[in-house]
Write an enzyme that holds these catalytic residues in place. Structure first.
Site, PDB file in Angstrom:
ATOM      1  N   HIS A 307       0.857  -1.186   0.000  1.00  0.00           N
ATOM      2  CA  HIS A 307       0.000   0.000   0.000  1.00  0.00           C
ATOM      3  C   HIS A 307       0.888   1.228   0.000  1.00  0.00           C
ATOM      4  CE1 HIS A 307      -3.123   2.836   1.136  1.00  0.00           C
ATOM      5  NE2 HIS A 307      -3.971   1.919   0.728  1.00  0.00           N
ATOM      6  N   ASP A 364      -8.064  -5.217  -0.079  1.00  0.00           N
ATOM      7  CA  ASP A 364      -8.561  -6.049  -1.177  1.00  0.00           C
ATOM      8  C   ASP A 364      -8.203  -7.522  -1.023  1.00  0.00           C
ATOM      9  OD1 ASP A 364      -9.812  -4.013  -2.632  1.00  0.00           O
ATOM     10  OD2 ASP A 364      -7.883  -3.320  -3.377  1.00  0.00           O
TER      11      ASP A 364
END
Ligand code: CMC
Length: 428
Positions: A307, A364
């Site tokens: 991320h 996700d």
């Protein structure tokens, strides 16, 4: 800490203010940089060090794994709030009172009809179309059917646009799914709660009585809350920059949906499931895929890992890992994909490559497994992300307009050819 900082260019010192946020983050205000330095700009590809705005909506500490909407922790909201309360909180800044909550819900319900001509647009799409392309086009088309949503010059205009899109978007989401499945398009039931109605619109069969499953309702509520905002990510920045030209709310949202589509952003939830499926088909050898992810000559990346901001556990992934276990257990589903995901996570968390780069599972990684258990097709996963992110995009767009932010227009460092003269085509 001092409240200014000095930058020296070619022996000349320039002073810039330091601004501190409510969570003690510090920013250098470089508003006067170009004027003071005779044209010098900052260069920051991917905006890794650039704050694009001041915002009071979402706080995220990537090092500590903290995510808060308007000061409330994501863990507490996921456990205690419902999606519409969170939407109200994000958009208007405070949790709604009982009366405000009721009015908000009723105003949204009152706007939950979509012009029937939109069916013709839905009909024109081939069944093979990706749902993100459909939903982005339909959101943009809403502007044509609701022209008053473009010029929002008062709080009342803005409120009307907000409840309109919150009312109509779930209908468009369900139509996108039903079109793909060849099912008749439906309008749901005004008597139901917001999330209950979304599920009914998606899953009602024309020849059967719809029976609500409360596990699915709670799960979807939680998923939508966890996706509701994430400060200045790619799609949100897109919504703000499109809106900064005073394009309407629906047009700005449509652009945000397109930005979300990519596999490095919201499209990762679909990519994760496809990756886990591929690993399963390939015999479940997670080590092989770990090696591929680390090989710099192989474009493969471990989808659902890493991320831009989180350099620790994504708090949303933590909640979803637990939720995946609970939901699959409650629904009595045994999915080998969940075991592969857990195995992959364990290996990555112990692997030097992933540890050194601080790559942890992101939101996700587990969401797709839950969506699949709920009966949602893989290519609809990113549409579900958009449904959750809608209040965040709206809140950020509204904040940008209320703060009267200037049009977004970055600079560049030109590295192309210097001036040269044109050669006619016969002489080239
Ligand atoms: N698998 C393997 N290596 C990775 C991965 C990954 N998933 N993510 C990052 N790296 C490596 C990357 O190759 C680089 O290595 P090196 O320093 O040796 O060149 C290093 O880690 C830093 O990566 P980066 O690409 O510079 O980091 P970024 O901040 O630009 O990108 C990211 C962040 C999310 C795009 C990236 O981690 C990624 O592509 N992850 C997979 C896609 C994904 O899951 N996206 C969903 C993001 S969360 C939901 C959302 O908000 O959209």
């Amino acid at each position: 800490m001092s409240d200014t900082t000095t930058l020296e260019i070619n022996g000349k010192k320039h002073e810039f203010p330091l601004i501190t946020g409510t969570e003690n983050e510090v920013a250098i205000d470089i508003k006067s940089l170009r004027a003071d330095t005779n044209g010098v700009i900052t260069l920051d590809s991917g905006y890794k060090n650039t704050g694009s705005c001041k915002s009071a909506i979402t706080f995220l500490d990537g090092e500590k794994g903290i995510l808060r909407y308007r000061g409330y922790s994501i863990e507490e909201l996921a456990e205690k709030a419902d999606f519409l309360e969170v939407a109200y909180l994000l958009i208007f800044g405070e949790l709604p009172t009982k009366e405000q909550n009721e009015k908000f819900h009723n105003d949204i319900k009152a706007q939950s009809l979509v012009d029937d001509d939109i069916r013709k647009i839905v009909d024109a799409f081939p069944k093979s179309a990706h749902p993100m392309g459909i939903i982005s086009s339909l959101t943009s088309a809403l502007t044509a059917f609701n022209p008053s949503s473009v010029n929002v010059n008062s709080e009342a205009d803005m409120y009307n646009s907000v409840v309109r899109i919150l009312g109509k978007f779930p209908v468009l989401v369900s139509w996108t799914l039903r079109k793909k499945q060849g099912l008749p398009l439906d309008y749901g039931d005004k008597q139901l709660g917001y999330v209950e109605n979304i599920l009914k619109m998606m899953f009602q069969e024309p020849n059967a009585c719809y029976v609500q499953n409360n596990i699915l309702v709670d799960t979807l509520d939680k998923l939508l809350i966890l996706h509701a905002d994430h400060e200045q990510n790619c799609s949100t920045s897109t919504v703000r920059i499109v809106g900064s030209s005073h394009a309407g709310l629906f047009a700005s949202l449509s652009a945000g949906i397109s930005a979300l589509w990519g596999p490095l952003h919201g499209g990762a939830n679909q990519a994760v499931l496809e990756m886990l499926e591929a690993i399963k088909e390939d015999g479940g050898d997670t080590k092989k895929y770990m090696a591929k992810a680390k090989d710099k000559n192989d474009p493969f990346r471990l989808m659902g890992f890493g991320h831009r901001v989180y350099k620790n556990f994504d708090p949303r992934a933590k909640i979803l890992k637990k939720a995946a276990d609970e939901v699959l257990g409650n629904l009595g589903i045994e999915d080998p994909i969940l075991e592969i995901a857990k195995g992959l996570e364990k290996e990555a968390l112990e692997d030097k490559y992933f540890v050194d780069r601080k790559l942890y599972p992101n939101v996700d990684f587990y969401s797709g497994i839950i969506y699949r258990a709920m009966g949602i097709p893989t290519d609809m996963f990113t549409v579900m992300f958009a449904l959750g992110r809608l209040p965040g995009w709206i809140a950020q767009w509204r904040e940008m307009r209320l703060n009267k932010e200037p049009i977004g227009r970055p600079r560049q460092l030109y590295i192309g050819a210097t001036e040269r003269s044109f050669t006619p085509v016969e002489e080239r």
